[in-house]
Every structure is written in structure tokens, then in C-alpha cells.
Design a protein around this motif. Structure first.
Motif, PDB file in Angstrom:
ATOM      1  N   ALA A  66      -9.618  63.121  20.401  1.00  0.00           N
ATOM      2  CA  ALA A  66      -8.986  64.023  21.485  1.00  0.00           C
ATOM      3  C   ALA A  66      -8.677  63.051  22.633  1.00  0.00           C
ATOM      4  O   ALA A  66      -7.981  63.646  23.582  1.00  0.00           O
ATOM      5  N   ASP A  67      -8.838  61.705  22.742  1.00  0.00           N
ATOM      6  CA  ASP A  67      -8.396  60.852  23.653  1.00  0.00           C
ATOM      7  C   ASP A  67      -6.874  61.044  23.663  1.00  0.00           C
ATOM      8  O   ASP A  67      -5.947  60.917  22.842  1.00  0.00           O
ATOM      9  N   GLU A  68      -6.480  61.078  25.048  1.00  0.00           N
ATOM     10  CA  GLU A  68      -4.884  61.138  25.368  1.00  0.00           C
ATOM     11  C   GLU A  68      -4.353  59.659  26.056  1.00  0.00           C
ATOM     12  O   GLU A  68      -3.242  59.577  25.945  1.00  0.00           O
ATOM     13  N   THR A  69      -5.338  59.042  26.482  1.00  0.00           N
ATOM     14  CA  THR A  69      -4.947  57.741  26.707  1.00  0.00           C
ATOM     15  C   THR A  69      -6.129  56.665  26.168  1.00  0.00           C
ATOM     16  O   THR A  69      -6.905  56.961  25.708  1.00  0.00           O
ATOM     17  N   VAL A  70      -5.565  55.266  26.147  1.00  0.00           N
ATOM     18  CA  VAL A  70      -6.301  54.192  25.570  1.00  0.00           C
ATOM     19  C   VAL A  70      -6.752  53.419  26.469  1.00  0.00           C
ATOM     20  O   VAL A  70      -6.154  52.815  27.608  1.00  0.00           O
ATOM     21  N   GLU A  75     -11.547  46.660  29.860  1.00  0.00           N
ATOM     22  CA  GLU A  75     -12.310  47.654  30.679  1.00  0.00           C
ATOM     23  C   GLU A  75     -13.705  47.676  29.871  1.00  0.00           C
ATOM     24  O   GLU A  75     -14.636  47.916  30.737  1.00  0.00           O
ATOM     25  N   CYS A  76     -13.773  47.488  28.491  1.00  0.00           N
ATOM     26  CA  CYS A  76     -15.127  47.368  28.067  1.00  0.00           C
ATOM     27  C   CYS A  76     -15.598  45.859  27.921  1.00  0.00           C
ATOM     28  O   CYS A  76     -16.629  45.520  27.968  1.00  0.00           O
ATOM     29  N   HIS A  77     -14.646  44.980  27.565  1.00  0.00           N
ATOM     30  CA  HIS A  77     -14.861  43.636  27.015  1.00  0.00           C
ATOM     31  C   HIS A  77     -15.000  42.725  28.312  1.00  0.00           C
ATOM     32  O   HIS A  77     -15.372  41.597  28.038  1.00  0.00           O
ATOM     33  N   GLY A  78     -14.752  43.284  29.477  1.00  0.00           N
ATOM     34  CA  GLY A  78     -14.726  42.394  30.539  1.00  0.00           C
ATOM     35  C   GLY A  78     -15.683  42.758  31.414  1.00  0.00           C
ATOM     36  O   GLY A  78     -16.073  41.962  32.471  1.00  0.00           O
ATOM     37  N   SER A  79     -16.472  43.669  31.242  1.00  0.00           N
ATOM     38  CA  SER A  79     -17.705  44.013  31.968  1.00  0.00           C
ATOM     39  C   SER A  79     -19.046  43.078  31.737  1.00  0.00           C
ATOM     40  O   SER A  79     -18.941  42.427  30.667  1.00  0.00           O
ATOM     41  N   ASP A  81     -22.047  43.990  31.797  1.00  0.00           N
ATOM     42  CA  ASP A  81     -23.193  44.672  31.637  1.00  0.00           C
ATOM     43  C   ASP A  81     -23.950  44.231  30.212  1.00  0.00           C
ATOM     44  O   ASP A  81     -24.926  44.682  29.713  1.00  0.00           O
ATOM     45  N   GLY A  82     -23.108  43.294  29.494  1.00  0.00           N
ATOM     46  CA  GLY A  82     -23.663  42.808  28.231  1.00  0.00           C
ATOM     47  C   GLY A  82     -23.377  43.934  26.959  1.00  0.00           C
ATOM     48  O   GLY A  82     -23.683  43.519  25.807  1.00  0.00           O
ATOM     49  N   GLU A  83     -23.147  44.964  27.170  1.00  0.00           N
ATOM     50  CA  GLU A  83     -22.956  45.935  25.960  1.00  0.00           C
ATOM     51  C   GLU A  83     -21.882  45.470  25.162  1.00  0.00           C
ATOM     52  O   GLU A  83     -22.265  45.645  23.924  1.00  0.00           O
ATOM     53  N   ALA A  84     -20.872  45.223  25.555  1.00  0.00           N
ATOM     54  CA  ALA A  84     -19.765  44.905  24.609  1.00  0.00           C
ATOM     55  C   ALA A  84     -19.649  43.168  24.587  1.00  0.00           C
ATOM     56  O   ALA A  84     -19.702  42.492  25.668  1.00  0.00           O
ATOM     57  N   PRO A  85     -19.073  42.650  23.456  1.00  0.00           N
ATOM     58  CA  PRO A  85     -18.961  41.141  23.458  1.00  0.00           C
ATOM     59  C   PRO A  85     -17.871  41.027  24.620  1.00  0.00           C
ATOM     60  O   PRO A  85     -16.971  41.605  24.817  1.00  0.00           O
ATOM     61  N   LYS A  86     -18.008  39.668  25.185  1.00  0.00           N
ATOM     62  CA  LYS A  86     -16.879  39.202  25.819  1.00  0.00           C
ATOM     63  C   LYS A  86     -15.530  39.073  25.443  1.00  0.00           C
ATOM     64  O   LYS A  86     -15.396  39.154  24.052  1.00  0.00           O
ATOM     65  N   VAL A  87     -14.516  39.525  26.236  1.00  0.00           N
ATOM     66  CA  VAL A  87     -12.991  39.303  25.914  1.00  0.00           C
ATOM     67  C   VAL A  87     -12.799  38.341  24.832  1.00  0.00           C
ATOM     68  O   VAL A  87     -12.436  38.515  23.803  1.00  0.00           O
ATOM     69  N   LYS A  88     -13.176  37.045  25.166  1.00  0.00           N
ATOM     70  CA  LYS A  88     -12.878  35.772  24.191  1.00  0.00           C
ATOM     71  C   LYS A  88     -13.534  35.980  22.780  1.00  0.00           C
ATOM     72  O   LYS A  88     -12.951  36.060  21.680  1.00  0.00           O
ATOM     73  N   THR A  89     -14.837  36.336  22.751  1.00  0.00           N
ATOM     74  CA  THR A  89     -15.400  36.638  21.526  1.00  0.00           C
ATOM     75  C   THR A  89     -14.665  37.642  20.695  1.00  0.00           C
ATOM     76  O   THR A  89     -14.690  37.504  19.599  1.00  0.00           O
ATOM     77  N   ALA A  90     -14.518  38.763  21.557  1.00  0.00           N
ATOM     78  CA  ALA A  90     -13.852  39.961  20.877  1.00  0.00           C
ATOM     79  C   ALA A  90     -12.505  39.626  20.229  1.00  0.00           C
ATOM     80  O   ALA A  90     -12.398  40.059  18.913  1.00  0.00           O
ATOM     81  N   PHE A  91     -11.729  39.099  21.074  1.00  0.00           N
ATOM     82  CA  PHE A  91     -10.490  38.688  20.507  1.00  0.00           C
ATOM     83  C   PHE A  91     -10.384  37.840  19.525  1.00  0.00           C
ATOM     84  O   PHE A  91      -9.647  37.882  18.336  1.00  0.00           O
ATOM     85  N   HIS A  92     -11.227  36.691  19.372  1.00  0.00           N
ATOM     86  CA  HIS A  92     -10.943  35.610  18.532  1.00  0.00           C
ATOM     87  C   HIS A  92     -11.767  36.176  17.205  1.00  0.00           C
ATOM     88  O   HIS A  92     -11.054  36.032  16.111  1.00  0.00           O
ATOM     89  N   SER A  93     -12.789  37.055  17.179  1.00  0.00           N
ATOM     90  CA  SER A  93     -13.322  37.562  15.941  1.00  0.00           C
ATOM     91  C   SER A  93     -12.120  38.363  15.392  1.00  0.00           C
ATOM     92  O   SER A  93     -12.185  38.504  14.125  1.00  0.00           O
ATOM     93  N   THR A  94     -11.878  39.506  16.361  1.00  0.00           N
ATOM     94  CA  THR A  94     -10.995  40.563  15.582  1.00  0.00           C
ATOM     95  C   THR A  94      -9.548  39.852  15.206  1.00  0.00           C
ATOM     96  O   THR A  94      -9.122  40.218  14.058  1.00  0.00           O
ATOM     97  N   CYS A  95      -8.976  39.229  15.935  1.00  0.00           N
ATOM     98  CA  CYS A  95      -7.553  38.779  15.658  1.00  0.00           C
ATOM     99  C   CYS A  95      -7.593  37.594  14.758  1.00  0.00           C
ATOM    100  O   CYS A  95      -6.860  37.833  13.607  1.00  0.00           O
ATOM    101  N   ILE A  96      -8.269  36.739  14.904  1.00  0.00           N
ATOM    102  CA  ILE A  96      -8.569  35.679  13.758  1.00  0.00           C
ATOM    103  C   ILE A  96      -8.879  36.073  12.769  1.00  0.00           C
ATOM    104  O   ILE A  96      -8.556  35.639  11.570  1.00  0.00           O
ATOM    105  N   GLY A  97      -9.851  37.079  12.713  1.00  0.00           N
ATOM    106  CA  GLY A  97     -10.473  37.614  11.296  1.00  0.00           C
ATOM    107  C   GLY A  97      -9.554  38.319  10.648  1.00  0.00           C
ATOM    108  O   GLY A  97      -9.394  38.095   9.380  1.00  0.00           O
ATOM    109  N   CYS A  98      -8.878  38.942  11.364  1.00  0.00           N
ATOM    110  CA  CYS A  98      -7.678  39.898  10.635  1.00  0.00           C
ATOM    111  C   CYS A  98      -6.751  39.032   9.949  1.00  0.00           C
ATOM    112  O   CYS A  98      -6.205  39.068   8.744  1.00  0.00           O
ATOM    113  N   HIS A  99      -6.295  38.116  10.672  1.00  0.00           N
ATOM    114  CA  HIS A  99      -5.264  36.928  10.350  1.00  0.00           C
ATOM    115  C   HIS A  99      -5.825  36.208   8.890  1.00  0.00           C
ATOM    116  O   HIS A  99      -5.149  36.084   8.164  1.00  0.00           O
TER     117      HIS A  99
END
Length: 122
Positions: A66-70, A75-79, A81-99
Motif C-alpha cells: 500500500a506504500d506510495e513512497t519509498v 532513514e532506517c540504516h542511518g539511525s 537505535d540499533g534496530e537496523a544494520p548500519k548503512v555500510k553493513t547493509a550495503f556491503h552485504s546486500t550489494c556485494i552479496g547480490c553481485h
């Protein structure tokens, strides 16, 4: 007979509803640049979206139908609060992992582990 018309109406309505909520990448987000300690990372957002092997939710994993914006990644990985992995960790695991996954399955892909300067450009 009545149920036939209801079914027909749903078959016509559902595809149009899906198209109505189809998200597109705004022009200012087609190419995204991130400043890092090692240099600027340029992410070709539209190019990745146009590959046809991913969906928005591949990276934007909190996106609801139902989301109309992304939300932007930061917004999540830069907070802090420790709930989401840090930006660096998220990008490296997602991007490099996909490649790495893509290469392992016989296709070309972008930078992988230990090839930092292919993404981080000074």
C-alpha cells in the motif's frame, strides 16, 4: 451467474489496481551518490531496477504493497537505535552479496569483495 460477473469484475479490477500503485524511480533518484571515507559511491538505481531480475523489495525490504513512497536507505540504516544494520553493513552485504550470487550463477555483475575502489572513487 452472479458469481461469474463478480469474478470477471475482480479479474478486470485487480490488474488496474496493481498498476495504479506501481512505483517509479524519480528522476533525482535514478543515480544516487553516497559520500564515504574511501570516496564517493555512485549507485545506478534506475539501471539496477531495469535489470528485470530484482523488485523494489529486493533492496527496499520494508516496502508494503500500500506504500506510495519509498523510504531512503539511510532513514532506517542511518539511525542509531540499533534496530537496523548500519548503512555500510547493509550495503556491503546486500550489494556485494547480490553481485557474488550473480557471478556464481554465470552472469556478469558489479564489484565484489576486496575490490573497494571499483565503487569508492576519490
Amino acid at each position: 451467474m452472479r458469481s461469474y460477473f463478480i469474478l470477471l469484475a475482480w479479474l478486470v479490477f485487480l490488474p488496474s489496481a496493481a498498476v495504479a500503485h506501481d512505483l517509479s524511480i524519480p528522476a533525482d533518484k535514478e543515480v544516487i551518490q553516497f559520500e564515504t571515507k574511501l570516496g564517493t559511491v555512485t549507485f545506478l538505481h534506475k539501471m539496477h531496477a531495469d535489470l528485470g531480475v530484482t523488485e523494489c523489495t529486493t533492496c527496499h525490504h520494508k516496502l508494503e504493497p500500500a506504500d506510495e513512497t519509498v523510504k531512503a536507505c539511510h532513514e532506517c540504516h542511518g539511525s542509531k537505535d540499533g534496530e537496523a544494520p548500519k548503512v555500510k553493513t547493509a550495503f556491503h552485504s546486500t550489494c556485494i552479496g547480490c553481485h557474488e550470487y550473480t557471478v556464481a550463477h554465470g552472469s556478469d555483475a558489479g564489484p565484489q569483495k576486496k575490490k573497494c575502489k571499483l565503487c569508492h572513487v576519490k
